[in-house]
Design a protein around this motif. Sequence first.
Motif, short mmCIF file in Angstrom:
data_model
loop_
_atom_site.label_atom_id
_atom_site.label_comp_id
_atom_site.label_asym_id
_atom_site.label_seq_id
_atom_site.Cartn_x
_atom_site.Cartn_y
_atom_site.Cartn_z
N HIS A 67 0.81 -1.21 0.00
CA HIS A 67 0.00 0.00 0.00
C HIS A 67 0.85 1.27 0.00
N ASP A 68 2.12 1.16 0.29
CA ASP A 68 2.98 2.34 0.39
C ASP A 68 3.25 2.90 -1.01
N LEU A 69 2.97 4.17 -1.20
CA LEU A 69 3.09 4.80 -2.51
C LEU A 69 4.53 4.83 -3.03
N PRO A 70 5.52 5.23 -2.22
CA PRO A 70 6.90 5.22 -2.73
C PRO A 70 7.38 3.82 -3.11
N LEU A 71 6.96 2.79 -2.36
CA LEU A 71 7.35 1.43 -2.69
C LEU A 71 6.77 1.00 -4.03
N LEU A 72 5.50 1.33 -4.27
CA LEU A 72 4.89 0.99 -5.54
C LEU A 72 5.56 1.73 -6.69
N ALA A 73 5.87 3.00 -6.46
CA ALA A 73 6.56 3.76 -7.51
C ALA A 73 7.94 3.19 -7.79
N GLY A 74 8.65 2.81 -6.72
CA GLY A 74 9.97 2.21 -6.92
C GLY A 74 9.90 0.88 -7.64
N LEU A 75 8.87 0.07 -7.31
CA LEU A 75 8.69 -1.21 -7.99
C LEU A 75 8.40 -1.01 -9.47
N TRP A 76 7.55 -0.06 -9.78
CA TRP A 76 7.21 0.20 -11.19
C TRP A 76 8.43 0.71 -11.97
N LEU A 77 9.16 1.65 -11.37
CA LEU A 77 10.35 2.17 -12.05
C LEU A 77 11.41 1.08 -12.22
N GLY A 78 11.52 0.19 -11.21
CA GLY A 78 12.46 -0.91 -11.34
C GLY A 78 12.09 -1.85 -12.47
N LEU A 79 10.79 -2.09 -12.66
CA LEU A 79 10.35 -2.94 -13.76
C LEU A 79 10.63 -2.27 -15.11
N LEU A 80 10.42 -0.96 -15.19
CA LEU A 80 10.74 -0.26 -16.42
C LEU A 80 12.23 -0.34 -16.72
#
Length: 287
Positions: A67-80
């Motif tokens: 649920h943490d927004l920075p973690l989700l953003a980091g996960l998405w950027l890592g996948l990119l």
Amino acid sequence: MTASPTSRRRRARKSFVERTITGVGAAIEQTVYAETYARQDGFLQRVDPRAKVGLFALALLVTGLVHDLPLLAGLWLGLLGLGIATRLPFRVIAVRTMLGVPLFTGLVALPALFLVDGRSLFTIGPVGSITLTVSDQAVLSVATFLLRVSASVTLAALLVLTTRWADLLKALRIFRVPDVFVIVLGMTYRYVFLLLRLTENLFLGRASRTVGRTSSGEQRRWVGASMGTLMSRSLKMSNDVYAAMVARGFSGDVRTLATFRMRDEDWLFVSLGVALLGLAWLVDLSR
């Protein structure tokens, strides 16, 4: 005699037949083009399909739990970044995630901006007797939802683009996915490709036998007749394909020539992925 600008614009516009041929051809080309990415010598292409399917399934689970927004953003950027490191053009990833997600998911999440309670950020209106208030919790909820969907779609795109379809289906069977589901999925993939080619040939035949412009009513009548013809031919083709498979010994079990073998690099990829996903989940729980 010089043609008027209006007539020139009318001739410049493509008819629905030309637009359909272009669209069907683009769909076929995209399918074949996506398969070429899976044949490249990239990082994810070299990973065992079983490792990718298992790890990406775990990543989807963690993405749904975090649920943490920075973690989700980091996960998405890592996948990119993983997609770029595996020699996938950024444009291909962006088209599949950044354009579709805001368009469709954003429309679904838009009402939540005005329905979730919280500290008011700004107000829209009044429009008549209605005043819409956007709260901080609403913005946070919508942003979390968009990032979660973006990461999930990116995971699915990376898996499909970097894995051959036959290898992906075989990996699903190893994870005890029902055989009926795998067989139907594999046959649907090939049948859709064949149906697209049949549609393209149908419209090409129409275009090659048409001289001049036709009326809108005639075009609609031809489309209606073609839909019935295409349905009849597709049903006959499905029966012929099944009869040919049975004649060649098909008994419900699909076999492939690919042999999977987990290397040390694959085990290292799975171990690092599980560790990072577990760390992200623990960090989210602590916040």
